[in-house]
Design an enzyme around this catalytic site. Structure first.
Site, PDB file in Angstrom:
ATOM      1  N   SER A 134       1.942  -3.683  -5.887  1.00  0.00           N
ATOM      2  CA  SER A 134       2.299  -3.291  -7.252  1.00  0.00           C
ATOM      3  C   SER A 134       3.394  -4.158  -7.861  1.00  0.00           C
ATOM      4  O   SER A 134       3.339  -4.494  -9.043  1.00  0.00           O
ATOM      5  CB  SER A 134       2.729  -1.824  -7.265  1.00  0.00           C
ATOM      6  OG  SER A 134       3.846  -1.612  -6.412  1.00  0.00           O
ATOM      7  N   LYS A 151       0.481  -6.986   4.198  1.00  0.00           N
ATOM      8  CA  LYS A 151       0.974  -6.371   2.962  1.00  0.00           C
ATOM      9  C   LYS A 151       2.495  -6.495   2.926  1.00  0.00           C
ATOM     10  O   LYS A 151       3.143  -6.115   3.913  1.00  0.00           O
ATOM     11  CB  LYS A 151       0.550  -4.900   2.931  1.00  0.00           C
ATOM     12  CG  LYS A 151       0.994  -4.129   1.699  1.00  0.00           C
ATOM     13  CD  LYS A 151       0.538  -2.669   1.776  1.00  0.00           C
ATOM     14  CE  LYS A 151       0.984  -1.906   0.516  1.00  0.00           C
ATOM     15  NZ  LYS A 151       0.601  -0.479   0.592  1.00  0.00           N
ATOM     16  N   ARG A 168       5.199   3.462  -5.917  1.00  0.00           N
ATOM     17  CA  ARG A 168       5.819   4.776  -5.690  1.00  0.00           C
ATOM     18  C   ARG A 168       5.844   5.607  -6.964  1.00  0.00           C
ATOM     19  O   ARG A 168       5.791   6.829  -6.908  1.00  0.00           O
ATOM     20  CB  ARG A 168       7.207   4.590  -5.082  1.00  0.00           C
ATOM     21  CG  ARG A 168       7.102   4.026  -3.670  1.00  0.00           C
ATOM     22  CD  ARG A 168       8.414   3.688  -3.020  1.00  0.00           C
ATOM     23  NE  ARG A 168       8.164   3.091  -1.704  1.00  0.00           N
ATOM     24  CZ  ARG A 168       9.084   2.495  -0.963  1.00  0.00           C
ATOM     25  NH1 ARG A 168      10.331   2.417  -1.412  1.00  0.00           N
ATOM     26  NH2 ARG A 168       8.768   1.974   0.211  1.00  0.00           N
ATOM     27  N   GLU A 208       1.823  -7.211  16.335  1.00  0.00           N
ATOM     28  CA  GLU A 208       1.255  -5.994  15.746  1.00  0.00           C
ATOM     29  C   GLU A 208      -0.248  -6.154  15.506  1.00  0.00           C
ATOM     30  O   GLU A 208      -1.050  -5.252  15.779  1.00  0.00           O
ATOM     31  CB  GLU A 208       1.960  -5.681  14.420  1.00  0.00           C
ATOM     32  CG  GLU A 208       3.397  -5.215  14.551  1.00  0.00           C
ATOM     33  CD  GLU A 208       3.500  -3.727  14.863  1.00  0.00           C
ATOM     34  OE1 GLU A 208       2.461  -3.097  15.164  1.00  0.00           O
ATOM     35  OE2 GLU A 208       4.620  -3.203  14.813  1.00  0.00           O
ATOM     36  N   LYS A 260       2.542  -4.674   7.871  1.00  0.00           N
ATOM     37  CA  LYS A 260       3.028  -4.084   6.625  1.00  0.00           C
ATOM     38  C   LYS A 260       4.558  -4.111   6.651  1.00  0.00           C
ATOM     39  O   LYS A 260       5.184  -3.512   7.512  1.00  0.00           O
ATOM     40  CB  LYS A 260       2.529  -2.646   6.471  1.00  0.00           C
ATOM     41  CG  LYS A 260       2.957  -1.982   5.165  1.00  0.00           C
ATOM     42  CD  LYS A 260       2.372  -0.591   5.064  1.00  0.00           C
ATOM     43  CE  LYS A 260       2.793   0.113   3.776  1.00  0.00           C
ATOM     44  NZ  LYS A 260       2.230   1.477   3.670  1.00  0.00           N
ATOM     45  N   ARG A 287      11.907   2.964   4.733  1.00  0.00           N
ATOM     46  CA  ARG A 287      10.962   3.053   5.847  1.00  0.00           C
ATOM     47  C   ARG A 287      11.179   1.927   6.851  1.00  0.00           C
ATOM     48  O   ARG A 287      10.254   1.499   7.531  1.00  0.00           O
ATOM     49  CB  ARG A 287       9.528   3.025   5.289  1.00  0.00           C
ATOM     50  CG  ARG A 287       9.245   4.207   4.366  1.00  0.00           C
ATOM     51  CD  ARG A 287       7.864   4.132   3.759  1.00  0.00           C
ATOM     52  NE  ARG A 287       7.604   5.341   2.977  1.00  0.00           N
ATOM     53  CZ  ARG A 287       7.005   5.362   1.791  1.00  0.00           C
ATOM     54  NH1 ARG A 287       6.618   4.227   1.230  1.00  0.00           N
ATOM     55  NH2 ARG A 287       6.796   6.494   1.151  1.00  0.00           N
ATOM     56  N   TYR A 302      -4.818  -4.968  -8.134  1.00  0.00           N
ATOM     57  CA  TYR A 302      -5.019  -4.115  -9.305  1.00  0.00           C
ATOM     58  C   TYR A 302      -5.788  -4.842 -10.403  1.00  0.00           C
ATOM     59  O   TYR A 302      -6.246  -4.212 -11.353  1.00  0.00           O
ATOM     60  CB  TYR A 302      -3.665  -3.613  -9.818  1.00  0.00           C
ATOM     61  CG  TYR A 302      -2.943  -2.791  -8.765  1.00  0.00           C
ATOM     62  CD1 TYR A 302      -3.283  -1.461  -8.552  1.00  0.00           C
ATOM     63  CD2 TYR A 302      -1.969  -3.364  -7.955  1.00  0.00           C
ATOM     64  CE1 TYR A 302      -2.663  -0.716  -7.570  1.00  0.00           C
ATOM     65  CE2 TYR A 302      -1.344  -2.629  -6.967  1.00  0.00           C
ATOM     66  CZ  TYR A 302      -1.693  -1.302  -6.776  1.00  0.00           C
ATOM     67  OH  TYR A 302      -1.088  -0.568  -5.779  1.00  0.00           O
TER      68      TYR A 302
END
Length: 327
Positions: free
Chosen positions: A275, A249, A207, A234, A197, A218, A314
């Site tokens: 998004s 992602k 958000r 990872e 990610k 982040r 979505y």
């Protein structure tokens, strides 16, 4: 042989021929639709930066879940938007918290007709908007956060979820969640690890959807967009810790990562069409600059072609009704 004997266009001549020789297919069962439920809503609310996507009330969420099942989508990923937040994100572990209540609602509505999944992260529930608990100096405390994730995983499993999605990018999160689930007797609950990610600029509309309180970024725990080998490390760690599936992602800007992960592991690979990817297409289509439906299906096909067996998007419900028209 040489021209004109070699004519690859013969296999593109009609829709039937193109369908027959198609190398990559997207099936509705491979699509997962993210859904947001907001505490206290009596009617669904449009998310301005995500045209066509809603913050659901509990009632409208149940209806939307049933419609997704009718469309044949493979799963529903649930995100909760609480009415209040605190520094520890306690609403995420509260059995009466909006996400755990929503899990029970959707499971009661659709049962095993689709896979009910839940986001396992604190960011929607913390007053500071980070994915973990903070130290006194304001840094994210990895190991204290793991303890919270373990508790949150058990709460979601108790609510009936079939698959949890630890998405906070804390070191060791998959192993801690797996042990917590097993110790609590939830050995059948699967773990979809957000294994790669990235600290992406494509998350902005999300958000808005969860009304994030984040101030800052982040980058100390999500991955640097410049790095590919780090993703493979990872992913390998998550698989070793017991991940049943792994996810990349975002999707479209990281198709090379999707392909590399697919080649590296023998568990199912997912990708999240986030998004910002969705919103860009919707915005361009609203201007009349692109053919919305064709672009929708083309993007999904590209993600599938790169190696993602499962796609969070979505558009999942709408795309499921359009796939037969791709040719």
């Amino acid at each position: 042989m040489s021209y004109p004997e070699i004519r690859p266009r013969r296999l593109r001549r009609t829709a039937a021929v193109r369908r027959l020789v198609s190398e990559t297919r997207v099936d509705p069962a491979e699509l997962v639709v993210p859904m947001f439920v907001k505490e206290g809503l009596t009617e669904p609310r449009q998310i301005a930066s995500l045209p066509g996507v809603l913050q659901h009330s509990r009632d409208s969420l149940r209806k939307a879940a049933a419609e997704a099942v009718q469309a044949g989508v493979g799963g529903i990923m649930l995100f909760g938007v609480p009415a209040s937040r605190d520094e520890r994100g306690s609403g995420g572990v509260d059995p009466a918290g909006i996400l755990n209540v929503a899990i029970r609602d959707v499971v009661a509505e659709v049962g095993d007709a689709t896979v009910v999944m839940s986001d396992l992260c604190l960011d929607e529930f913390t007053s500071h908007g980070h994915c973990g608990l903070l130290t006194g100096e304001g840094a994210v405390d990895n190991d204290a956060t793991l303890a919270a994730y373990a508790e949150m995983a058990v709460a979601q499993a108790d609510a009936g979820v079939g698959m949890v999605g630890p998405s906070g990018m804390m070191d060791g999160q998959v192993g801690v969640v797996r042990r917590a689930l097993d110790t609590a007797g939830h050995t059948d609950v699967a773990v979809l690890a957000y294994a790669a990610k990235y600290a992406s600029a494509f998350y902005g509309p999300f958000r808005d959807a969860v009304e994030s309180a984040l101030d800052g970024d982040r980058r100390t725990y999500q991955q640097d967009p410049a790095n590919l080998r780090e993703s493979l490390r990872e992913v390998a760690l998550d698989v070793a810790e017991g991940a049943d599936l792994v996810m990349v992602k975002p999707a479209l800007p990281y198709l090379d990562v999707v392909a590399a992960v697919r080649a590296a592991v023998d568990v199912p690979v997912a990708a999240y069409q986030v998004s910002g990817e969705y919103a860009m297409v919707e915005a361009a289509a609203a201007k009349g600059w692109i053919d919305r439906e064709r672009v929708m299906l083309e993007t999904l096909t590209s993600i599938r072609r790169a190696g993602a067996q499962i796609i969070l998007t979505y558009w999942a419900v709408e795309a499921a009704t359009l796939l037969d028209r791709r040719y």
